[in-house]
Write an enzyme that holds these catalytic residues in place. Sequence first.
Site, mmCIF file in Angstrom:
data_model
loop_
_atom_site.group_PDB
_atom_site.id
_atom_site.type_symbol
_atom_site.label_atom_id
_atom_site.label_comp_id
_atom_site.label_asym_id
_atom_site.label_seq_id
_atom_site.Cartn_x
_atom_site.Cartn_y
_atom_site.Cartn_z
ATOM 1 N N CYS A 7 0.814 -1.212 0.000
ATOM 2 C CA CYS A 7 0.000 0.000 0.000
ATOM 3 C C CYS A 7 0.848 1.263 0.000
ATOM 4 O O CYS A 7 0.336 2.345 -0.275
ATOM 5 C CB CYS A 7 -0.949 0.005 1.189
ATOM 6 S SG CYS A 7 -0.124 -0.055 2.780
ATOM 7 N N SER B 140 9.251 0.813 6.868
ATOM 8 C CA SER B 140 7.794 0.857 6.827
ATOM 9 C C SER B 140 7.275 2.201 7.319
ATOM 10 O O SER B 140 7.964 2.928 8.043
ATOM 11 C CB SER B 140 7.205 -0.259 7.688
ATOM 12 O OG SER B 140 7.539 -1.521 7.166
ATOM 13 N N GLY C 261 5.235 -5.962 11.233
ATOM 14 C CA GLY C 261 5.658 -7.245 10.707
ATOM 15 C C GLY C 261 4.882 -7.723 9.497
ATOM 16 O O GLY C 261 5.196 -8.760 8.930
ATOM 17 N N GLN D 278 4.027 -9.863 2.820
ATOM 18 C CA GLN D 278 4.012 -9.277 1.480
ATOM 19 C C GLN D 278 5.254 -9.672 0.683
ATOM 20 O O GLN D 278 5.188 -9.897 -0.529
ATOM 21 C CB GLN D 278 3.882 -7.760 1.609
ATOM 22 C CG GLN D 278 2.542 -7.341 2.192
ATOM 23 C CD GLN D 278 2.528 -5.909 2.712
ATOM 24 O OE1 GLN D 278 3.560 -5.365 3.103
ATOM 25 N NE2 GLN D 278 1.353 -5.301 2.714
ATOM 26 N N SER E 184 -5.859 -9.849 2.630
ATOM 27 C CA SER E 184 -5.046 -9.988 3.842
ATOM 28 C C SER E 184 -5.182 -8.787 4.763
ATOM 29 O O SER E 184 -5.323 -8.940 5.983
ATOM 30 C CB SER E 184 -3.579 -10.192 3.456
ATOM 31 O OG SER E 184 -3.106 -9.105 2.665
ATOM 32 N N MET E 185 -5.163 -7.564 4.204
ATOM 33 C CA MET E 185 -5.257 -6.370 5.038
ATOM 34 C C MET E 185 -6.640 -6.247 5.661
ATOM 35 O O MET E 185 -6.777 -5.937 6.850
ATOM 36 C CB MET E 185 -4.935 -5.126 4.214
ATOM 37 C CG MET E 185 -4.863 -3.846 5.021
ATOM 38 S SD MET E 185 -3.342 -3.685 5.966
ATOM 39 C CE MET E 185 -2.239 -3.086 4.688
ATOM 40 N N SER E 186 -7.679 -6.506 4.886
ATOM 41 C CA SER E 186 -9.038 -6.441 5.420
ATOM 42 C C SER E 186 -9.262 -7.507 6.483
ATOM 43 O O SER E 186 -9.917 -7.261 7.501
ATOM 44 C CB SER E 186 -10.054 -6.608 4.285
ATOM 45 O OG SER E 186 -9.943 -5.565 3.344
#
Length: 581
Positions: free
Chosen positions: A50, A109, A115, A120, A195-197
């Site tokens: 992102c 990051s 982590g 990713q 994965s993020m949601s």
Amino acid sequence: MSLLVVGLSHRSAPVSVLERAALGADAQIKLLQDTVAAEPATEAAVLATCNRIELYADVDKFHAGVAELSTLLAQHSGVGLDELTPYLYVHYEDRAVHHLFSVACGLDSMVVGEGQILGQIKDSLAKAQELHSAGRLLNDLFQQALRVGKRAHSETGIDRAGQSLVTFGLEQLAEGTDVTAWARGKKALVIGAGSMSSLAAATLARAGVAEIVVANRTADRAERLAEILTAADDTHVLARAVPMESVPVELTRADVAVSCTGATGLVLAAEEVAAAVEGRTGRPVAFDGAGNGGRTADRAPVPRANADSADVRQTPLPPTSVGTDENCPLDVAAVQGGFSVLGEAAVAGMDAATLEQHAAWAAGSAVDRREAARRSPEADAELITALAATAATVGRIPERRKPEPVIEVPRPAPALSLLDLAMPRDIDAAVHRLTGVRLVDIESLAEASADAPMAADVDQVRRIVSDEVAAFGAALRAAHITPTVVALRAMAADVVANEIARLEGRLPGLDDKHRGEITQTVRRVVDKLLHAPTVRVKQLAAEPGGAGYADALRTLFDLDQETVASVSRAEDSTEKNRGPR
């Protein structure tokens, strides 16, 4: 090693550029295919998150590689090369290794120490392996990056320096309140089932929300995520799946919504959010004209009157003086609305000369007040008589006072809290200007994280990265000479075989026992002669500047260059055909 990385991230480019340059899944596949098809590159991998887009490649020419990779990034992102170039960074060889290891440890990051980047990187490697675009170099590099990242998290307290982007985003929505206390009992809408949601849904469930509604274009994935949330032993949340068409209705019921999809366009327009808040509150929603470019940081709330808020009216203050004070450079009687001749409002707009004169007058007045404190009762009686006479003449006693303090109207809690973790964004930036709505997106997270404190463990992680980069470089340089050593041993084996064949021709009466003993003896002699030089040459090749030892070995033993190259191609082919692990 000819490792090259060309990319852009939240550190090099504004969010608006990152948003336009974001690569979808299909675009990433095409980029990988076109990169390995290009002349300078033999291997390629894409790391797209992102807040970063990076293209890794094994190239045979540095300048040509930079030009080609930059052009390919521009073509597949849809951002012109001239516009993209100022935001690109380039790392080569050891610097490229250092960069990826730092990324894997969370040092690069947006939220230091998070982590999630490890997953990713793993996905990036799996995609390159699936497309057979990763050979020996990138396979070894990305697998080692994963090990370095895990080591950093297990051996240091880097986890204390940061958290996942989801947790950080929820902390921003909570505005200093404990996330668990803020989330408890709320109804949440999660848009997307990736994965993020999924991480956002799990985090909200652990924080104590009462209900989670999952909306996704693929119904099966939404239902699967809802089932996982409902079945979790450590939470007691009600979860259900809905189609994307139900998002407007569900938004009217939600207290907080998190969106992270792979959509190329907006998922929620400002008008849709406004309609949802109106449906929730029953009151019209206005746009706050004091927006600050789509960001929430340091935005001053603009109080608006509504049915539930107190009616705050601005009433002019009475004049603070009547007539003209002696020696005061201001025309006190001409001032409308009132001010203190000793305060800041009195000197607004003065030129330097007048300001100096006023300062002298104010200082003198202060002396007069100190003297008045030491007056006798007789002097006080005279002052009272004078004040009474003035009051009889003008109707009131003159006064000097500072302006009334501005009343701070507390900002009401938002009716809807939105967290947009998508790149490009899912939620219209204009939502920042809607009253009753709080939006936190990648841009506002970048601003908030700029001032976030870093843990002392970060220094330890940096040392780990430096050590691992040195070790990886040494191993890579040592591996670089391996095909030459293999070719040398193959040549020695051929020499032994030829000599044994000649011996059999000259001594046809040798039985199998003696022939085997002679063959074994000759091989042991050759192995012993080669052992020390080959071990030593690997050690020397592992040191900085050791690449020349392979050439020296080929020259000394007159090794065929094509034989060495064929060994390298065989090893690379094995790596590329390995597939995901």
